[in-house]
Write a protein that holds these residues in place. Structure first.
Motif, PDB file in Angstrom:
ATOM      1  N   TYR A   8      54.432  44.752  44.165  1.00  0.00           N
ATOM      2  CA  TYR A   8      55.036  45.973  43.598  1.00  0.00           C
ATOM      3  C   TYR A   8      55.608  45.694  42.218  1.00  0.00           C
ATOM      4  O   TYR A   8      55.457  46.512  41.293  1.00  0.00           O
TER       5      TYR A   8
ATOM      6  N   LEU B  79      48.383  45.987  53.618  1.00  0.00           N
ATOM      7  CA  LEU B  79      47.712  47.180  53.086  1.00  0.00           C
ATOM      8  C   LEU B  79      48.352  47.632  51.773  1.00  0.00           C
ATOM      9  O   LEU B  79      47.658  48.034  50.836  1.00  0.00           O
ATOM     10  N   PHE B  80      49.686  47.552  51.713  1.00  0.00           N
ATOM     11  CA  PHE B  80      50.400  47.918  50.487  1.00  0.00           C
ATOM     12  C   PHE B  80      50.012  46.983  49.335  1.00  0.00           C
ATOM     13  O   PHE B  80      49.801  47.429  48.205  1.00  0.00           O
TER      14      PHE B  80
ATOM     15  N   TYR C 262      52.770  45.566  39.857  1.00  0.00           N
ATOM     16  CA  TYR C 262      52.237  46.927  39.681  1.00  0.00           C
ATOM     17  C   TYR C 262      53.076  47.707  38.674  1.00  0.00           C
ATOM     18  O   TYR C 262      52.540  48.336  37.755  1.00  0.00           O
TER      19      TYR C 262
ATOM     20  N   PHE D  92      46.586  47.869  48.123  1.00  0.00           N
ATOM     21  CA  PHE D  92      46.646  49.107  47.347  1.00  0.00           C
ATOM     22  C   PHE D  92      47.149  48.840  45.926  1.00  0.00           C
ATOM     23  O   PHE D  92      46.551  49.304  44.939  1.00  0.00           O
ATOM     24  N   THR D  93      48.255  48.089  45.808  1.00  0.00           N
ATOM     25  CA  THR D  93      48.833  47.838  44.484  1.00  0.00           C
ATOM     26  C   THR D  93      47.889  47.020  43.605  1.00  0.00           C
ATOM     27  O   THR D  93      47.724  47.320  42.418  1.00  0.00           O
TER      28      THR D  93
ATOM     29  N   THR E  55      44.640  46.862  43.858  1.00  0.00           N
ATOM     30  CA  THR E  55      43.500  47.714  43.509  1.00  0.00           C
ATOM     31  C   THR E  55      43.849  48.581  42.306  1.00  0.00           C
ATOM     32  O   THR E  55      43.048  48.734  41.373  1.00  0.00           O
ATOM     33  N   ARG E  56      45.072  49.152  42.318  1.00  0.00           N
ATOM     34  CA  ARG E  56      45.541  49.961  41.190  1.00  0.00           C
ATOM     35  C   ARG E  56      45.648  49.119  39.915  1.00  0.00           C
ATOM     36  O   ARG E  56      45.244  49.553  38.844  1.00  0.00           O
TER      37      ARG E  56
END
Length: 308
Positions: free
Chosen positions: A118, A208-209, A121, A212-213, A215-216
């Motif tokens: 995070y 999963l979080f 990100y 997701f981060t 990937t972004r």
């Protein structure tokens, strides 16, 4: 079981030819323990001492390495004692405590890696908002949650397991892990469901979080200039390597319990030793070599040691 004191003991039956290779086991484990303490502590101290490393990213790295130190300390002293002992036993309550400490810190590692993802990100995708979002208060909150959340959930599980009747008193391992469930007379459906809930909450959801981060980050870096791509590669690659390494070991630990009867004892011991030897040494090596600022201070320290 000790009838006089009413203490239930578990025999740890994970060693292969311990009487023959006792000295070899001890030397390997003791050397690894010293290396783990020295390597992790050195990088934590560098982060604490140098003000230019007092940034969220390095604070999370220090927390991750401290987590490794705590996890190692929860396992190694008992293993070293067992290697030198005639009998490799542990009381059931002590076994539950070791299980609690091990998996609580493993859960904290996933949550710390999620917090680090995070941080990267926000740094790469929302640079203008970074100082506000990753403030000192927010960092403290994240660190407290990463240690309190797994401990609270696993503490409940320990309380529920403490009074369950055992029919087997032999554990196929060198420390207390999920195999402890195999010793119970009856498998509790409620505890199994709660175990799945804990696994999802402190491992799968953070994983999963993280995916997701990253990937972004990958998508935004791909569309951005070369400088942004280089920054993303330098800071995210070490985290991804640590995540992949740790996820493989956690997957092994979950799967081996299901396949315990079919898993060769020697292979199980080799894999277990890799988990407790390799991973705690992998983190400081990766962050010491791959993180530019840490690597720079580490080289200066080594140069000063050599000059003296």
């Amino acid at each position: 079981m000790d009838q006089k004191l009413n203490i239930t003991y578990i025999r740890l039956d994970g060693y292969v030819e311990l009487d023959k290779y006792r000295f070899v086991y001890f030397v390997i484990m003791f050397t690894a323990y010293i290396l783990i303490i020295c390597s992790n502590s050195t990088i934590v101290c560098l982060i604490v001492i140098h003000k230019n490393l007092h940034e969220p990213m390095y604070i999370f790295i220090a927390a991750l390495l401290m987590n490794s130190l705590l996890l190692t300390t929860a396992l190694y002293p008992k293993i070293l004692f067992d290697v030198l002992s005639e009998k490799q036993i542990i009381s059931y309550l002590a076994c539950l405590f070791q299980w609690f400490t091990t998996y609580s810190l493993a859960g904290s590692e996933f949550l710390l890696l999620a917090a680090m993802s995070y941080d990267r990100y926000v740094s790469i995708c929302k640079p203008l908002q970074y100082p506000t979002i990753m403030s000192k208060i927010n960092i403290c909150i994240l660190l407290v949650v990463t240690w309190i959340l797994p401990a609270g959930q696993l503490g409940m599980s320990v309380a529920l397991n403490a009074n369950i009747k055992l029919c087997s008193f032999t554990l196929k391992g060198i420390f207390c892990n999920n195999s402890i469930y195999k010793c119970q007379c009856v498998s509790s459906g409620a505890l199994s469901i709660y175990g799945v809930f804990m696994l999802a909450n402190i491992a799968l959801l953070p994983l999963l979080f993280i995916l997701f981060t990253y990937t972004r980050i990958l998508l935004i870096s791909y569309r951005s200039c070369k400088t942004v791509r280089n920054k993303a590669a330098q800071t995210c690659l070490p985290h991804l390597l640590v995540l992949i390494n740790f996820s493989c070991f956690v997957t092994y630990d979950v799967v081996v319990v299901r396949l315990e009867s079919d898993f060769p004892k020697t292979a199980r011991l080799i894999m277990t030793l890799q988990v407790i030897l390799y991973h705690p040494l992998f983190n400081p090596v990766i962050y010491g070599l791959k993180m530019k600022e840490i690597s720079k201070h580490l080289k200066k320290l080594l140069f000063q040691v050599k000059s003296h």
